[in-house]
Motif scaffolding. Structure first.
Motif, PDB file in Angstrom:
ATOM      1  N   SER A 252       0.594  -1.061   0.071  1.00 46.67           N
ATOM      2  CA  SER A 252      -0.249  -0.052  -0.110  1.00 46.67           C
ATOM      3  C   SER A 252       0.900   1.378   0.222  1.00 46.67           C
ATOM      4  O   SER A 252       0.622   1.865  -0.688  1.00 46.67           O
ATOM      5  N   PHE A 253       2.019   1.405   0.503  1.00 47.04           N
ATOM      6  CA  PHE A 253       3.555   2.569   1.044  1.00 47.04           C
ATOM      7  C   PHE A 253       3.537   2.872  -0.961  1.00 47.04           C
ATOM      8  O   PHE A 253       3.545   3.979  -1.507  1.00 47.04           O
ATOM      9  N   PHE A 254       4.139   1.404  -1.521  1.00 46.71           N
ATOM     10  CA  PHE A 254       4.455   2.129  -1.947  1.00 46.71           C
ATOM     11  C   PHE A 254       3.135   2.302  -3.588  1.00 46.71           C
ATOM     12  O   PHE A 254       4.079   3.112  -4.879  1.00 46.71           O
ATOM     13  N   GLU A 255       2.499   1.653  -3.461  1.00 40.98           N
ATOM     14  CA  GLU A 255       1.319   1.793  -4.331  1.00 40.98           C
ATOM     15  C   GLU A 255       1.226   3.324  -4.433  1.00 40.98           C
ATOM     16  O   GLU A 255       0.943   4.232  -5.211  1.00 40.98           O
ATOM     17  N   ALA A 256       0.574   3.830  -3.073  1.00 39.45           N
ATOM     18  CA  ALA A 256       0.873   5.664  -2.745  1.00 39.45           C
ATOM     19  C   ALA A 256       1.621   6.249  -3.253  1.00 39.45           C
ATOM     20  O   ALA A 256       1.661   7.394  -3.404  1.00 39.45           O
ATOM     21  N   LYS A 257       3.095   5.705  -2.966  1.00 37.79           N
ATOM     22  CA  LYS A 257       3.962   6.377  -3.538  1.00 37.79           C
ATOM     23  C   LYS A 257       4.775   6.425  -5.177  1.00 37.79           C
ATOM     24  O   LYS A 257       5.270   7.366  -5.581  1.00 37.79           O
ATOM     25  N   LYS A 258       3.475   6.167  -5.689  1.00 34.01           N
ATOM     26  CA  LYS A 258       3.373   5.809  -6.991  1.00 34.01           C
ATOM     27  C   LYS A 258       4.597   5.251  -7.558  1.00 34.01           C
ATOM     28  O   LYS A 258       5.457   5.900  -8.360  1.00 34.01           O
TER      29      LYS A 258
END
Length: 218
Positions: free
Chosen positions: A210-216
């Motif tokens: 989720s963190f990586f997806e939020a940071k794209k």
């Protein structure tokens, strides 16, 4: 409240046993002994008391008015003997449950100014199993020959050995049950720990995704 000093005295009764000792107790003190006894075994305790004389600085036989209270509990904490005796006496009981029996003694000294602040010495002799029998009296009563008396002694010794063996098997069975219960608990605790670690790892992976997806970043 009386102070209670628990003196653990484990007396093995293989082939029967005789134990003699003495100890000191204060005015409000209570002494307890733990004895491992097979079931259906007779115990005889003989005691005598001595009172400390400060002037003579030695222990002398206690007065007749001073008494001892004896209490015996079986492994289930059930009181099987509770009685007050004199300054010198004898108590007897028979075990009906195998295991650790607690024998407690204390004086009724609070009623006597003579003993105030003093120390009492108690000589205790405990006889277990076939050693409780007075074979001289048995031979005289039943008019037994020396050979007959010896045979009777051997029979009672064998009976006591059998009781002790049964008690050892009982202890072994209890120990086995405790070990199995402990092993089972350890196994379940290991399984729970593993599940917790797997759940935490899964949660961390979801959180990082989720963190990586939020940071794209992915």
């Amino acid at each position: 409240m009386q102070s209670c000093v628990l003196s653990v005295l484990l007396l093995n009764v293989y082939y029967g046993a005789v134990s003699s000792l003495y100890f000191h107790i204060g005015e409000t003190e209570k002494k307890c002994f733990i004895e491992e006894i097979p079931d259906e075994t007779m115990i005889i305790g003989n005691y005598r008391t001595q009172l400390y004389d400060k002037q003579k600085e030695e222990y002398l036989p206690a007065t007749q008015g001073l008494g001892m209270f004896v209490e015996v509990k079986d492994p289930d904490e059930k009181v099987i003997l509770s009685r007050q005796y004199g300054s010198e006496g004898r108590f007897t009981f028979t075990s009906h449950t195998p295991g650790e029996h607690q024998i407690c003694l204390h004086s009724n000294s609070s009623k006597f100014a003579l003993f105030a602040g003093g120390m009492l010495r108690v000589h205790l002799d405990i006889q277990v199993g076939e050693h409780t029998n007075n074979y001289a009296e048995i031979a005289a009563k039943d008019k037994l020959t020396e050979l007959q008396l010896r045979v009777r002694q051997l029979v009672e010794q064998v009976d006591q050995i059998q009781k002790e063996q049964n008690y050892q098997r009982y202890r072994e069975e209890r120990f086995r049950q405790t070990s199995e219960s402990t092993n089972q608990r350890v196994l379940w605790w290991s399984i729970v720990q593993t599940l917790i670690l797997v759940a935490i790892g899964f949660w961390q992976m979801r959180h990082l995704k989720s963190f990586f997806e939020a940071k794209k970043l992915v």
